[in-house]
Design an enzyme around this catalytic site. Structure first.
Site, PDB file in Angstrom:
ATOM      1  N   HIS A 135       4.874  -2.988  13.068  1.00  0.00           N
ATOM      2  CA  HIS A 135       3.628  -2.908  11.770  1.00  0.00           C
ATOM      3  C   HIS A 135       4.221  -3.198  10.468  1.00  0.00           C
ATOM      4  O   HIS A 135       3.455  -4.040   9.783  1.00  0.00           O
ATOM      5  CB  HIS A 135       2.984  -1.616  12.144  1.00  0.00           C
ATOM      6  CG  HIS A 135       2.011  -1.346  11.113  1.00  0.00           C
ATOM      7  ND1 HIS A 135       0.429  -1.375  11.721  1.00  0.00           N
ATOM      8  CD2 HIS A 135       2.055  -0.944   9.992  1.00  0.00           C
ATOM      9  CE1 HIS A 135      -0.126  -1.192  10.620  1.00  0.00           C
ATOM     10  NE2 HIS A 135       0.503  -0.759   9.545  1.00  0.00           N
ATOM     11  N   GLU A 136       5.296  -2.285  10.228  1.00  0.00           N
ATOM     12  CA  GLU A 136       5.302  -2.627   8.741  1.00  0.00           C
ATOM     13  C   GLU A 136       6.099  -3.641   8.232  1.00  0.00           C
ATOM     14  O   GLU A 136       5.824  -4.329   7.253  1.00  0.00           O
ATOM     15  CB  GLU A 136       6.490  -1.303   8.189  1.00  0.00           C
ATOM     16  CG  GLU A 136       5.904   0.180   8.403  1.00  0.00           C
ATOM     17  CD  GLU A 136       4.773   0.125   7.553  1.00  0.00           C
ATOM     18  OE1 GLU A 136       4.490  -0.676   6.484  1.00  0.00           O
ATOM     19  OE2 GLU A 136       3.744   0.924   8.030  1.00  0.00           O
ATOM     20  N   HIS A 139       3.378  -6.341   7.478  1.00  0.00           N
ATOM     21  CA  HIS A 139       2.973  -6.226   6.315  1.00  0.00           C
ATOM     22  C   HIS A 139       3.741  -7.058   5.413  1.00  0.00           C
ATOM     23  O   HIS A 139       3.011  -7.997   4.312  1.00  0.00           O
ATOM     24  CB  HIS A 139       2.979  -4.923   5.701  1.00  0.00           C
ATOM     25  CG  HIS A 139       1.574  -4.055   6.250  1.00  0.00           C
ATOM     26  ND1 HIS A 139       0.174  -4.394   6.108  1.00  0.00           N
ATOM     27  CD2 HIS A 139       1.546  -2.688   6.750  1.00  0.00           C
ATOM     28  CE1 HIS A 139      -0.437  -3.530   6.451  1.00  0.00           C
ATOM     29  NE2 HIS A 139       0.198  -2.425   6.884  1.00  0.00           N
ATOM     30  N   GLU A 210      -4.853  -3.690   7.606  1.00  0.00           N
ATOM     31  CA  GLU A 210      -4.034  -2.797   8.680  1.00  0.00           C
ATOM     32  C   GLU A 210      -4.384  -3.335  10.010  1.00  0.00           C
ATOM     33  O   GLU A 210      -3.385  -3.219  10.854  1.00  0.00           O
ATOM     34  CB  GLU A 210      -4.553  -1.337   8.613  1.00  0.00           C
ATOM     35  CG  GLU A 210      -4.292  -0.573   6.991  1.00  0.00           C
ATOM     36  CD  GLU A 210      -2.469  -0.597   6.907  1.00  0.00           C
ATOM     37  OE1 GLU A 210      -2.089  -0.166   7.974  1.00  0.00           O
ATOM     38  OE2 GLU A 210      -2.264  -0.675   5.918  1.00  0.00           O
TER      39      GLU A 210
END
EC number: 3.4.24.-
Length: 306
Positions: A135-136, A139, A210
């Site tokens: 997920h990070e 980003h 997100e």
């Protein structure tokens, strides 16, 4: 899959912010010089935060860079996922807080950093940690720091235009000269409502990013269920071991995988993160679509242990 919809939603939200800028600019008299000045101010006020985002965020959390010998599991996961995405490996940091969370920062892939708190390393197993790191990383790969900076700059322009309308009136357009522009009430409404509207749109963009990071990160790892389980544990851990609210932690909270400061009721409109239960539901739906079999969402009973 929601990726294309989220991208369209982000574009529409940016278009709405620009429409607000144009509306208030028109109300202030439509001076190109005024608009140019405020755009420059907006860019200047956000450029430093964007360009030095990695250094500022890391310093705000008091995090330190760790070697592979100190954090072999994180290095192994990040190296694998970075190679899979065909991107350079970011620097790895650990923040000295027991509240479980993680964030990524940096203006591009070559200046990226991933930071995990000590708390998240204690409550997640390797599979869940992989989901969080996926997920990070997304980003960074989706350039969400730049997206946030643009949204912040546009919100700044809207705020300054609102104040301009308040203090200098509606400019020199003939059809407003005799009526004093929009009038005092209109000016007051503009200076109050315009920044609020800009903030609401800015937060909506953040929530959309997100959702995208959840989906894209899960595609990178191939395991949306792992991220759903991690979010479940992080949500519970944030309640039992809340993060200390300081200027530093508040400045980084929008970057974190889960909002460390609870948002309830009306305040959810100004939250940078979607509700955790909605994120988990989407991830479990994604897991179901990928596996072709129904998967039950994680429950609170699964939040303890590894």
């Amino acid at each position: 899959m929601h990726g294309h919809f989220n991208g369209l939603k982000t574009t529409l939200l940016f278009a709405l912010m620009w429409a607000i800028i144009m509306l208030i600019w028109w109300a202030t008299g439509g001076s190109r010089q005024t608009l140019s000045i405020y755009i420059v101010i907006g860019l200047i006020t956000t450029f430093g935060t964007y360009w030095f985002s990695d250094k500022l965020a890391i310093a705000s959390m008091g995090a330190r860079e760790v070697s592979e010998q100190e954090a072999p599991e994180i290095y192994q996961i990040v190296r694998e996922l970075s190679a899979k995405a065909g991107k350079p490996m970011p620097r790895i940091y650990i923040a000295p807080t027991m509240s479980p969370n993680a964030f990524a920062t940096g203006r591009n892939e070559r200046h990226a950093a991933v930071c995990c708190t000590q708390g998240i390393l204690q409550i997640l197993n390797a599979r869940e940690l992989r989901g969080v790191l996926g997920h990070e990383l997304m980003h960074v790969y989706n350039h969400d720091i730049l997206t946030s900076a643009i949204a912040s700059a546009m919100a700044t322009v809207i705020s300054y235009l609102g104040y301009s309308l308040m203090y200098f009136g509606g400019g020199s357009r003939d059809d407003r000269d005799s009526s004093g522009g929009l009038g005092l009430i209109g000016a007051l409404l503009s200076v109050i409502l315009a920044p609020i509207a800009a903030s609401l749109i800015q937060m909506a963009i953040s929530r959309t990013r997100e959702y995208d990071a959840d989906e894209d990160g899960s595609l990178l790892t191939g395991d949306p269920e792992a991220l759903a389980s991690a979010l479940n544990k992080i949500s519970y851990g944030a309640q039992t071991t809340p993060m200390r609210k300081t200027a530093g932690t508040q400045s980084v909270s929008a970057m974190m995988i889960a909002n460390p400061f609870s948002a309830v009721g009306f305040s959810r409109l100004f939250s940078t993160h979607p509700p955790t239960d909605e994120r988990i539901a989407r991830l479990m739906q994604m897991a179901n679509e990928m596996n072709g079999t129904p998967i039950a969402p994680p429950t609170y009973s699964t939040r303890v242990g590894r």
